[in-house]
Design a protein around this motif. Structure first.
Motif, PDB file in Angstrom:
ATOM      1  N   VAL A 137      -5.036  -9.332 -69.262  1.00 29.98           N
ATOM      2  CA  VAL A 137      -5.438  -8.011 -68.252  1.00 29.98           C
ATOM      3  C   VAL A 137      -4.980  -8.396 -66.922  1.00 29.98           C
ATOM      4  O   VAL A 137      -5.159  -9.780 -66.339  1.00 29.98           O
ATOM      5  CB  VAL A 137      -6.636  -7.534 -68.480  1.00 29.98           C
ATOM      6  CG1 VAL A 137      -6.801  -6.892 -69.903  1.00 29.98           C
ATOM      7  CG2 VAL A 137      -7.858  -8.430 -68.365  1.00 29.98           C
ATOM      8  N   ASP A 138      -4.778  -7.577 -66.200  1.00 29.19           N
ATOM      9  CA  ASP A 138      -4.547  -7.948 -64.461  1.00 29.19           C
ATOM     10  C   ASP A 138      -5.704  -7.948 -63.962  1.00 29.19           C
ATOM     11  O   ASP A 138      -5.889  -8.842 -62.946  1.00 29.19           O
ATOM     12  CB  ASP A 138      -3.905  -6.590 -63.979  1.00 29.19           C
ATOM     13  CG  ASP A 138      -2.407  -6.432 -64.524  1.00 29.19           C
ATOM     14  OD1 ASP A 138      -1.833  -7.312 -65.003  1.00 29.19           O
ATOM     15  OD2 ASP A 138      -1.988  -5.156 -64.313  1.00 29.19           O
ATOM     16  N   SER A 139      -6.927  -7.399 -64.263  1.00 26.13           N
ATOM     17  CA  SER A 139      -8.199  -7.671 -63.661  1.00 26.13           C
ATOM     18  C   SER A 139      -9.162  -7.263 -64.612  1.00 26.13           C
ATOM     19  O   SER A 139      -9.151  -6.424 -65.821  1.00 26.13           O
ATOM     20  CB  SER A 139      -8.219  -6.598 -62.643  1.00 26.13           C
ATOM     21  OG  SER A 139      -8.445  -5.298 -62.747  1.00 26.13           O
ATOM     22  N   CYS A 140     -10.409  -7.729 -64.643  1.00 27.88           N
ATOM     23  CA  CYS A 140     -11.513  -7.739 -65.494  1.00 27.88           C
ATOM     24  C   CYS A 140     -12.146  -6.168 -65.199  1.00 27.88           C
ATOM     25  O   CYS A 140     -12.534  -5.985 -63.971  1.00 27.88           O
ATOM     26  CB  CYS A 140     -12.549  -8.621 -65.381  1.00 27.88           C
ATOM     27  SG  CYS A 140     -13.814  -8.449 -66.403  1.00 27.88           S
ATOM     28  N   GLN A 141     -12.299  -5.443 -66.486  1.00 31.88           N
ATOM     29  CA  GLN A 141     -13.060  -4.091 -66.255  1.00 31.88           C
ATOM     30  C   GLN A 141     -14.483  -4.237 -65.743  1.00 31.88           C
ATOM     31  O   GLN A 141     -14.800  -3.376 -65.270  1.00 31.88           O
ATOM     32  CB  GLN A 141     -12.792  -3.349 -67.650  1.00 31.88           C
ATOM     33  CG  GLN A 141     -11.413  -3.199 -67.886  1.00 31.88           C
ATOM     34  CD  GLN A 141     -11.187  -2.375 -69.174  1.00 31.88           C
ATOM     35  OE1 GLN A 141     -12.368  -2.509 -69.880  1.00 31.88           O
ATOM     36  NE2 GLN A 141     -10.250  -1.908 -69.553  1.00 31.88           N
ATOM     37  N   ALA A 142     -15.159  -5.346 -66.239  1.00 33.24           N
ATOM     38  CA  ALA A 142     -16.556  -5.376 -65.939  1.00 33.24           C
ATOM     39  C   ALA A 142     -16.680  -5.873 -64.458  1.00 33.24           C
ATOM     40  O   ALA A 142     -17.809  -5.440 -63.855  1.00 33.24           O
ATOM     41  CB  ALA A 142     -17.315  -6.267 -66.994  1.00 33.24           C
ATOM     42  N   CYS A 143     -16.083  -7.066 -64.036  1.00 32.96           N
ATOM     43  CA  CYS A 143     -16.354  -7.502 -62.667  1.00 32.96           C
ATOM     44  C   CYS A 143     -15.133  -7.327 -61.465  1.00 32.96           C
ATOM     45  O   CYS A 143     -15.560  -7.334 -60.342  1.00 32.96           O
ATOM     46  CB  CYS A 143     -16.689  -8.973 -62.753  1.00 32.96           C
ATOM     47  SG  CYS A 143     -15.377 -10.021 -63.189  1.00 32.96           S
ATOM     48  N   GLY A 144     -14.151  -6.845 -62.020  1.00 27.76           N
ATOM     49  CA  GLY A 144     -12.792  -6.786 -61.071  1.00 27.76           C
ATOM     50  C   GLY A 144     -12.420  -7.799 -60.749  1.00 27.76           C
ATOM     51  O   GLY A 144     -11.253  -7.831 -59.786  1.00 27.76           O
ATOM     52  N   THR A 145     -12.666  -9.244 -61.176  1.00 26.66           N
ATOM     53  CA  THR A 145     -11.756 -10.324 -60.833  1.00 26.66           C
ATOM     54  C   THR A 145     -10.240 -10.078 -61.289  1.00 26.66           C
ATOM     55  O   THR A 145     -10.031  -9.743 -62.488  1.00 26.66           O
ATOM     56  CB  THR A 145     -12.333 -11.472 -61.707  1.00 26.66           C
ATOM     57  OG1 THR A 145     -13.837 -11.739 -61.454  1.00 26.66           O
ATOM     58  CG2 THR A 145     -11.778 -12.777 -61.351  1.00 26.66           C
ATOM     59  N   GLU A 146      -9.563 -10.642 -60.486  1.00 23.32           N
ATOM     60  CA  GLU A 146      -8.077 -10.409 -60.955  1.00 23.32           C
ATOM     61  C   GLU A 146      -7.579 -11.414 -61.687  1.00 23.32           C
ATOM     62  O   GLU A 146      -7.893 -12.665 -61.333  1.00 23.32           O
ATOM     63  CB  GLU A 146      -7.086 -10.295 -59.414  1.00 23.32           C
ATOM     64  CG  GLU A 146      -7.428  -9.345 -58.761  1.00 23.32           C
ATOM     65  CD  GLU A 146      -6.564  -9.319 -57.382  1.00 23.32           C
ATOM     66  OE1 GLU A 146      -5.675 -10.208 -57.007  1.00 23.32           O
ATOM     67  OE2 GLU A 146      -6.583  -8.092 -56.700  1.00 23.32           O
TER      68      GLU A 146
END
Length: 159
Positions: free
Chosen positions: A41-50
């Motif tokens: 995935v491009d970024s984590c849905q939980a924490c937003g880490t790219e």
């Protein structure tokens, strides 16, 4: 929408590998790492880490081949050295099937482990950028001359 979880910046490499093996975000351990079978995935849905800048390229298939090769090689050796080995065509069909299934089952967890290791070690965009910058020119893609590189000793021939 789930609550935003604060990612851990300093993740031990074993924790990063463990989270990747489970298919979870290496930063928080909550979000999904894969959107499709091998697409990170491009970024984590939980924490937003790219996560889009990972570079796991060829290492996961090499590791999978090594692991599956050991499993299948031991199995072939064990069955062929038994008192009553199966016919050759049966053995070939069984062990090729085992090799195929092992490779498919191992590929996603191993890729996740490599991405988790890269995150924990700060590799390929996960860490702070180098103070010197990239050794490549962003416009041309060519390597920059070494003369401006302060890491090289002055006595080294710069030709």
């Amino acid at each position: 929408m789930p609550d935003i979880i604060k990612p851990q910046r300093d993740v031990h490499w074993m924790v990063g590998i463990g989270r990747g093996l489970k298919g979870r975000c290496p930063a928080c351990g909550q979000g999904r790492l894969f959107g499709r079978f091998l697409k990170v995935v491009d970024s984590c849905q939980a924490c937003g880490t790219e996560l889009h800048h990972h570079r796991s390229d060829d290492l996961p298939p090499y590791l999978v081949i090594a692991i599956a090769g050991k499993i299948v090689g031991f199995g072939v050796y064990w069955t062929e050295m038994s008192d009553n080995p199966p016919p050759a065509l049966v053995s070939i069909a069984v062990w090729l099937s085992v090799a195929l299934v092992a490779c498919i089952l191992l590929l996603q967890p191993v890729k996740g482990a490599v991405v988790g290791l890269q995150y924990a070690l700060g590799m390929h965009g996960f860490g702070a950028p180098s103070p010197i910058g990239s050794p490549y020119d962003t416009e041309t893609g060519l390597e920059r001359p070494h003369a401006a590189d302060p890491r090289r000793p002055a006595h080294v021939d710069r030709a």
